[in-house]
Design an enzyme around this catalytic site. Structure first.
Site, PDB file in Angstrom:
ATOM      1  CE  LYS A 277      -0.155   3.176   4.775  1.00 34.54           C
ATOM      2  NZ  LYS A 277      -0.057   3.259   6.228  1.00 34.54           N
TER       3      LYS A 277
ATOM      4  CD  GLU B  59      -2.983   5.381   6.770  1.00 35.42           C
ATOM      5  OE1 GLU B  59      -2.993   5.457   5.532  1.00 35.42           O
ATOM      6  OE2 GLU B  59      -2.049   4.831   7.406  1.00 35.42           O
TER       7      GLU B  59
ATOM      8  CG  ASN C 220      -1.746   1.218   1.370  1.00 32.81           C
ATOM      9  OD1 ASN C 220      -1.819   2.028   0.454  1.00 32.81           O
ATOM     10  ND2 ASN C 220      -2.396   1.371   2.518  1.00 32.81           N
TER      11      ASN C 220
ATOM     12  CB  SER D 245       5.686  -1.626  11.662  1.00 30.83           C
ATOM     13  OG  SER D 245       5.254  -0.304  11.938  1.00 30.83           O
TER      14      SER D 245
ATOM     15  CD  GLU E 220      -3.173  -2.488   7.285  1.00 28.56           C
ATOM     16  OE1 GLU E 220      -2.066  -2.669   6.746  1.00 28.56           O
ATOM     17  OE2 GLU E 220      -3.870  -1.479   7.072  1.00 28.56           O
TER      18      GLU E 220
ATOM     19  N   GLY F 296       2.826   2.358  10.738  1.00 28.06           N
ATOM     20  CA  GLY F 296       3.732   3.486  10.586  1.00 28.06           C
ATOM     21  C   GLY F 296       4.476   3.858  11.851  1.00 28.06           C
TER      22      GLY F 296
ATOM     23  CG  HIS G  14      -5.782   1.762   5.352  1.00 31.00           C
ATOM     24  ND1 HIS G  14      -5.336   2.680   6.271  1.00 31.00           N
ATOM     25  CD2 HIS G  14      -4.754   0.919   5.114  1.00 31.00           C
ATOM     26  CE1 HIS G  14      -4.064   2.402   6.562  1.00 31.00           C
ATOM     27  NE2 HIS G  14      -3.693   1.340   5.873  1.00 31.00           N
TER      28      HIS G  14
HETATM   29  P1  13P Z   1       3.231   0.456   7.568  1.00 27.80           P
HETATM   30  O1  13P Z   1       3.734  -0.838   6.981  1.00 27.80           O
HETATM   31  O2  13P Z   1       3.942   1.669   7.045  1.00 27.80           O
HETATM   32  O3  13P Z   1       3.131   0.384   9.043  1.00 27.80           O
HETATM   33  O4  13P Z   1       1.716   0.634   7.027  1.00 27.80           O
HETATM   34  C1  13P Z   1       0.842  -0.436   7.155  1.00 27.80           C
HETATM   35  C2  13P Z   1      -0.379  -0.110   6.407  1.00 27.80           C
HETATM   36  O5  13P Z   1      -1.141   0.739   6.786  1.00 27.80           O
HETATM   37  C3  13P Z   1      -0.636  -0.835   5.162  1.00 27.80           C
HETATM   38  O6  13P Z   1      -1.929  -0.613   4.701  1.00 27.80           O
END
Ligand code: 13P
Length: 253
Positions: A11, A100, A9, A216, A170, A176, A98
């Site tokens: 983003k 976010e 992803n 992560s 997740e 992150g 997601h």
């Molecule tokens: P990270 O791997 O940067 O923690 O992000 C995970 C994520 O949100 C994947 O959709």
């Protein structure tokens, strides 16, 4: 037998030339190095999907996902992208729910159920994301919370429909932050989610559904995570932006 899936992803990262360069590097490395049956799903910003689709033509293991789609079918919804549009350019998957999107765009379980419906109606497979916050993990029945996200957004589906869904667990506290859930913590949740699916759809259906871990994930943590019996691969954020690191995650087992 569930196939391993590693999804990246991106983003809101990468300019157009960088997106192409990353894809080319990944395809070349995968062709040279990746053995065995693994599906790689790239989730770039939607504006790049058509271009990137051309760069993965000769990489049979690679597929594309959008990071979001509208819950609406079509019409006056400025700025939105429908599931039918994704299908029309050859996109096979879409991330739905997601954290976010839940956090910054107020997406709730009921809206996400609508997005799941429109994706499936158009032949696009949802990668349905779920997960608890740190506060929930410390103070609540966090497994019950995640099970409820799944019940409220997915359990209206038929057994046939849910077989087209990929689930991505997740934990928000691991996204992150550099804090990966331990393989034990992730396995505990994945097993609970699979049992939840089995209660609703039966064990045979639950055994067929891929449940990915995200938060992560790095090449260093992927081996142990992916070796867990109910972890069928990963949804990778930051580490998917670097071709060497992401290829090493693809190769993890
Ligand atoms: P990270 O791997 O940067 O923690 O992000 C995970 C994520 O949100 C994947 O959709």
């Amino acid at each position: 037998m569930r196939k391993k899936i590693v999804a990246g992803n991106w983003k809101m990262n990468k300019l157009a030339d960088e997106a192409v360069a990353l894809t080319s590097e990944l395809v070349n490395m995968a062709n040279d190095e990746v053995k065995g049956d693994v599906k790689v799903i790239l989730c770039p910003p939607s504006i790049y999907l058509t271009t990137i689709n051309k760069y993965i033509e000769n990489a049979p293991n690679f597929s594309l996902a959008a990071q979001n789609c509208s819950d609406k079918v079509s019409g006056a919804f400025t700025g939105e992208i429908s599931a039918a549009m994704l299908k029309s350019i050859g996109v096979e998957y879409v991330l739905i729910g997601h954290s976010e999107r839940r956090q910054y765009f107020n997406e709730n379980n009921a809206l996400l159920a609508e997005k799941v419906n429109t994706a499936l109606a158009n032949g696009v497979s949802p990668i349905f994301c779920c997960g608890e916050s740190l506060d929930q993990r410390q103070n609540e029945d966090f497994i019950g919370f995640v099970k409820n996200q799944i019940s409220e957004s997915l359990f209206h589906l038929s057994a046939q429909e849910i077989l087209s869904v990929v689930i991505a667990y997740e934990p928000i506290w691991a996204i992150g932050t550099g804090l990966t859930a331990s393989a034990e913590q992730a396995q505990e949740m994945h097993a609970a989610l699979r049992a939840h699916l089995a209660d609703k759809y039966g064990a045979d259906v639950a055994e067929e559904i891929s449940i990915l871990y995200g938060g992560s994930v790095t090449a260093a943590s992927a081996d142990e995570l992916f070796a867990s019996p109910d972890i069928d691969g990963g949804l990778v954020g930051g580490a998917s932006l670097k071709s060497r690191e992401f290829t090493n995650i693809i190769k993890a087992r």
